[in-house]
Motif scaffolding. Structure first.
Motif, mmCIF file in Angstrom:
data_model
loop_
_atom_site.group_PDB
_atom_site.id
_atom_site.type_symbol
_atom_site.label_atom_id
_atom_site.label_comp_id
_atom_site.label_asym_id
_atom_site.label_seq_id
_atom_site.Cartn_x
_atom_site.Cartn_y
_atom_site.Cartn_z
ATOM 1 N N ASP A 82 0.829 -1.217 0.000
ATOM 2 C CA ASP A 82 0.000 0.000 0.000
ATOM 3 C C ASP A 82 0.858 1.260 0.000
ATOM 4 O O ASP A 82 0.587 2.219 -0.725
ATOM 5 C CB ASP A 82 -0.897 0.044 1.242
ATOM 6 C CG ASP A 82 -2.202 -0.682 1.039
ATOM 7 O OD1 ASP A 82 -2.437 -1.173 -0.070
ATOM 8 O OD2 ASP A 82 -2.980 -0.761 1.996
ATOM 9 N N GLU A 144 -7.210 -3.596 -4.015
ATOM 10 C CA GLU A 144 -6.114 -2.684 -4.356
ATOM 11 C C GLU A 144 -6.232 -2.225 -5.813
ATOM 12 O O GLU A 144 -6.062 -1.043 -6.125
ATOM 13 C CB GLU A 144 -4.770 -3.375 -4.142
ATOM 14 C CG GLU A 144 -4.399 -3.598 -2.690
ATOM 15 C CD GLU A 144 -3.959 -2.321 -2.009
ATOM 16 O OE1 GLU A 144 -3.899 -1.264 -2.674
ATOM 17 O OE2 GLU A 144 -3.697 -2.363 -0.805
ATOM 18 N N LYS A 168 -10.373 -4.330 0.816
ATOM 19 C CA LYS A 168 -9.048 -4.021 1.347
ATOM 20 C C LYS A 168 -8.956 -4.198 2.858
ATOM 21 O O LYS A 168 -7.908 -4.583 3.373
ATOM 22 C CB LYS A 168 -8.664 -2.583 0.998
ATOM 23 C CG LYS A 168 -8.216 -2.384 -0.430
ATOM 24 C CD LYS A 168 -7.612 -1.008 -0.616
ATOM 25 C CE LYS A 168 -6.421 -0.801 0.297
ATOM 26 N NZ LYS A 168 -5.778 0.502 0.125
#
Length: 323
Positions: A82, A144, A168
């Motif tokens: 991330d 994502e 997520k």
């Protein structure tokens, strides 16, 4: 989280030992980089939920230790990835791994942690556990990609936003809880109840996080306040303020979110003013409370006692962060 933390403290000690042992590698950068994030003060909410769910279901073995470590590795791997995608600079008050070691190292160590997670799944000896956690990992990756596809796009709307946070964040919360019922040999109804508890808790948790980006100080948030705004992230507070605004206000949101490189110094203060004017932060937190109540309701089929109470209080903790 204190009641749950105290309830699973002994098991959590074993989980931390397992995590440190599984991070060992002859390649020095791997434990060095992984430790930077894992040892940086995270609350370990997801592994504690696995331990709490197993305890709620009366599990008496030791596989919950492996699975709790597995859940934390999945979570940590996704954080490393991330931060690269988001070009984040701070997490939990410290510089992100990608800032310290670079993007390539962060991605590759994230891959290493995913691999460790799958080794732990296999070691559990349960195909159902493997199905649940592998499935959650795939859903997280899909989330994502969906977030990447809808980035800086106000037209993507609330349904896409909820799909992203369900994928997520909530998917791993749900899986972390569900595997506790599976290893304890509980029936499908109990497993689904814990899945629902974790999923609704995860959504509530993320909704509060997204509100806090506009309402918290950086120290308590663990990142720079306004990071989501500066990156042009489409979150529920933004969507609601945009939806409730007039033509001039919508033009403002279109500029600052869809072309964040055109943001000006005063824009964040203006965003806060519009959110307060239209109650979008309050509405986001109200939505979080509703998901939180649904999470508590899902625990209703389980025997009352300290463990059920502690899991219910974990929901209160998730919401109270916004106070």
């Amino acid at each position: 989280m204190e009641p749950l933390r105290l309830l699973v403290a002994a098991d959590m000690g074993a989980v931390n030992e397992e995590i440190m042992r599984r991070m060992e590698s002859d390649v020095r950068l791997i434990p060095e980089l992984a430790s930077h994030l894992i040892a940086s003060g995270g609350k370990r909410i997801r592994p504690m939920l696995t331990l709490g769910a197993a305890k709620l279901c009366g599990y008496g073995g030791d596989k919950h230790i492996l699975l709790a470590a597995c859940v934390e590795f999945i979570h940590t791997a996704t954080l490393l990835h991330d931060d690269v995608v988001d070009e984040s600079e701070r997490r939990r008050g410290a510089e992100t791994a990608n800032v310290v070691w670079g993007n390539q190292a962060s991605v590759l160590v994230g891959d290493f942690l995913f691999s460790r997670a799958f080794q732990l799944m296999v070691q559990s000896g349960s195909l159902e556990v493997l199905r649940i956690l592998a499935g959650a990992s795939a859903v997280i990756a899909e989330g994502e990609v969906l977030q990447l596809m809808t980035a800086n796009d106000l037209a993507s709307g609330e349904a896409s936003y909820l799909k992203v946070i369900e994928s997520k964040t909530a998917a791993l919360f749900a899986a972390a809880c569900r595997v506790g019922a599976v290893i304890a040999g509980r029936d499908q109804a109990d497993a689904e109840a814990l899945d629902a508890y974790g999923r609704d808790l995860g959504i509530a948790f993320q909704l509060v996080d997204d509100a806090l980006d506009y309402a918290a100080d950086g120290a308590s948030l663990g990142k720079n306040t306004g990071d989501d705004f500066r990156e042009g992230k489409v979150t529920l507070p933004v969507l609601l303020a945009h939806e409730r605004g007039d033509e001039t206000e919508r033009a403002f949101w279109k500029r600052v979110i869809e072309t964040p490189d055109q943001q000006q110094e005063a824009d964040f203060a203006e965003a806060l003013r519009l959110m307060r004017r239209h109650g979008s932060l309050a509405a986001t937190l109200d939505r979080a409370r509703r998901y939180g109540q649904a999470a508590k309701d899902a625990l209703g089929r389980f025997t009352p006692g300290p463990t059920r109470d502690a899991l219910a209080e974990a929901v209160d903790f998730a919401i109270a962060r916004a106070v």
